[in-house]
Enzyme design. Structure first.
Site, short mmCIF file in Angstrom:
data_model
loop_
_atom_site.label_atom_id
_atom_site.label_comp_id
_atom_site.label_asym_id
_atom_site.label_seq_id
_atom_site.Cartn_x
_atom_site.Cartn_y
_atom_site.Cartn_z
CB SER A 101 3.96 3.19 -13.27
OG SER A 101 3.74 1.91 -12.74
CG ASN A 102 -0.26 0.38 -11.16
OD1 ASN A 102 -1.01 -0.13 -11.99
ND2 ASN A 102 0.88 -0.19 -10.79
CG HIS A 142 -0.33 -8.60 -4.78
ND1 HIS A 142 0.60 -8.03 -3.93
CD2 HIS A 142 0.09 -9.86 -5.00
CE1 HIS A 142 1.53 -8.92 -3.64
NE2 HIS A 142 1.24 -10.04 -4.27
CE LYS A 184 -2.01 0.05 10.27
NZ LYS A 184 -0.92 -0.22 9.34
CG MET A 208 4.98 -0.91 -0.93
SD MET A 208 4.02 -2.12 -1.88
CE MET A 208 5.09 -3.54 -1.74
NE ARG A 209 3.05 2.90 5.98
CZ ARG A 209 4.06 2.68 6.81
NH1 ARG A 209 3.84 2.21 8.01
NH2 ARG A 209 5.31 2.93 6.45
CG ASN A 234 -3.62 -3.73 -2.87
OD1 ASN A 234 -2.94 -2.78 -3.22
ND2 ASN A 234 -3.09 -4.90 -2.54
C1 GAR Z 1 2.79 -2.54 -8.51
O1 GAR Z 1 3.38 -3.59 -9.24
C2 GAR Z 1 1.78 -3.07 -7.52
O2 GAR Z 1 1.09 -4.18 -8.03
C3 GAR Z 1 2.66 -3.45 -6.35
O3 GAR Z 1 3.57 -2.38 -6.26
C4 GAR Z 1 3.85 -1.90 -7.57
C5 GAR Z 1 3.78 -0.39 -7.59
O4 GAR Z 1 4.25 0.12 -8.81
N1 GAR Z 1 1.89 -3.61 -5.15
C6 GAR Z 1 2.15 -4.53 -4.22
O5 GAR Z 1 3.11 -5.29 -4.27
C7 GAR Z 1 1.16 -4.58 -3.04
N2 GAR Z 1 1.40 -5.70 -2.21
P1 GAR Z 1 3.97 1.63 -9.20
O6 GAR Z 1 4.45 2.49 -8.02
O7 GAR Z 1 4.80 1.89 -10.41
O8 GAR Z 1 2.51 1.79 -9.45
#
Ligand code: GAR
Length: 202
Positions: free
Chosen positions: A13-14, A109, A65, A90-91, A107
């Site tokens: 979604s982001n 968060h 990696k 998530m990596r 990033n």
């Molecule tokens: C978001 O809420 C982002 O802030 C989080 O993953 C979600 C992804 O949502 N990121 C973390 O937790 C990073 N440590 P999305 O796939 O709908 O954009």
């Protein structure tokens, strides 16, 4: 016009919010690549539907990696990418990419860092009983959600909130704050500045 890559592992979604903002001109950049580490993640189909090239590969199919990141780097260079936005990737980013893009990786968060870094930040804030959580945009370093903070916005935790209701409000804030912050960074206005705004008064 900056050439930007988005890295994502899940729903996207982001990613969609960033692509929309780039198309509308809010962000002075073109999203030229999606990097995804989870084949089959919904974000891949979203990029394909938007006509954005995708590099998708499971890191475990590489010897290590560094080899995975070298493959990612080759695609980034091929696309002349100069800036990277992580959006639910998530990596941890390793030295291969960090050294290639110093202070060029940001990033998002879903907490007010340094509180609740890592996974399940929304559920952990709820369990901890805090009254305010929020969203942080930060530069990426070698740690877990630990680089210098660029922008934060608070989200109040309401009586009766569940992970679902709170996630939904946090996402709404993310989809505004991330494009706003990227626009500011990519216009090179106050690149290390910190903004703080409450989502609502209480
Ligand atoms: C978001 O809420 C982002 O802030 C989080 O993953 C979600 C992804 O949502 N990121 C973390 O937790 C990073 N440590 P999305 O796939 O709908 O954009």
């Amino acid at each position: 016009m900056r050439r930007m890559a988005v890295f994502a592992s899940g729903t996207g979604s982001n990613f969609e919010a960033i692509v929309r903002a780039a198309h509308s001109g809010q962000i002075p950049a073109e999203v030229v690549l999606l990097v995804c580490d989870r084949p089959g993640a919904p974000v891949v189909a979203k990029a394909q539907a938007a006509g954005i090239p995708v590099f998708v590969a499971a890191p475990k199919t590489f010897p290590d990696k560094a080899a995975y990141e070298r493959a990612v780097l080759a695609r980034l260079h091929e696309k002349d990418v100069t800036f990277i936005a992580l959006a639910g990737y998530m990596r941890l980013i390793g030295p291969t990419l960090l050294n290639a893009y110093p202070e060029r990786i940001v990033n998002i968060h879903p907490s007010l860092l340094p509180a609740f870094p890592g996974r399940n930040a929304i559920a952990r804030a709820l369990e901890a009983g805090v009254k305010v959580t929020g969203v942080t945009i930060h530069y990426v370093d070698s740690g877990i959600d630990s680089g210098p903070i660029i922008a934060q916005r608070a989200v109040e935790i309401l009586e009766g909130d569940t992970v679902e209701t709170l996630s939904e409000r946090i996402h709404r804030v993310e989809h505004v704050l991330y494009p706003e912050t990227l626009a500011r960074l990519l216009k090179k206005e106050n690149p290390m500045g910190i903004t703080y705004a409450k989502e609502r008064m209480f």
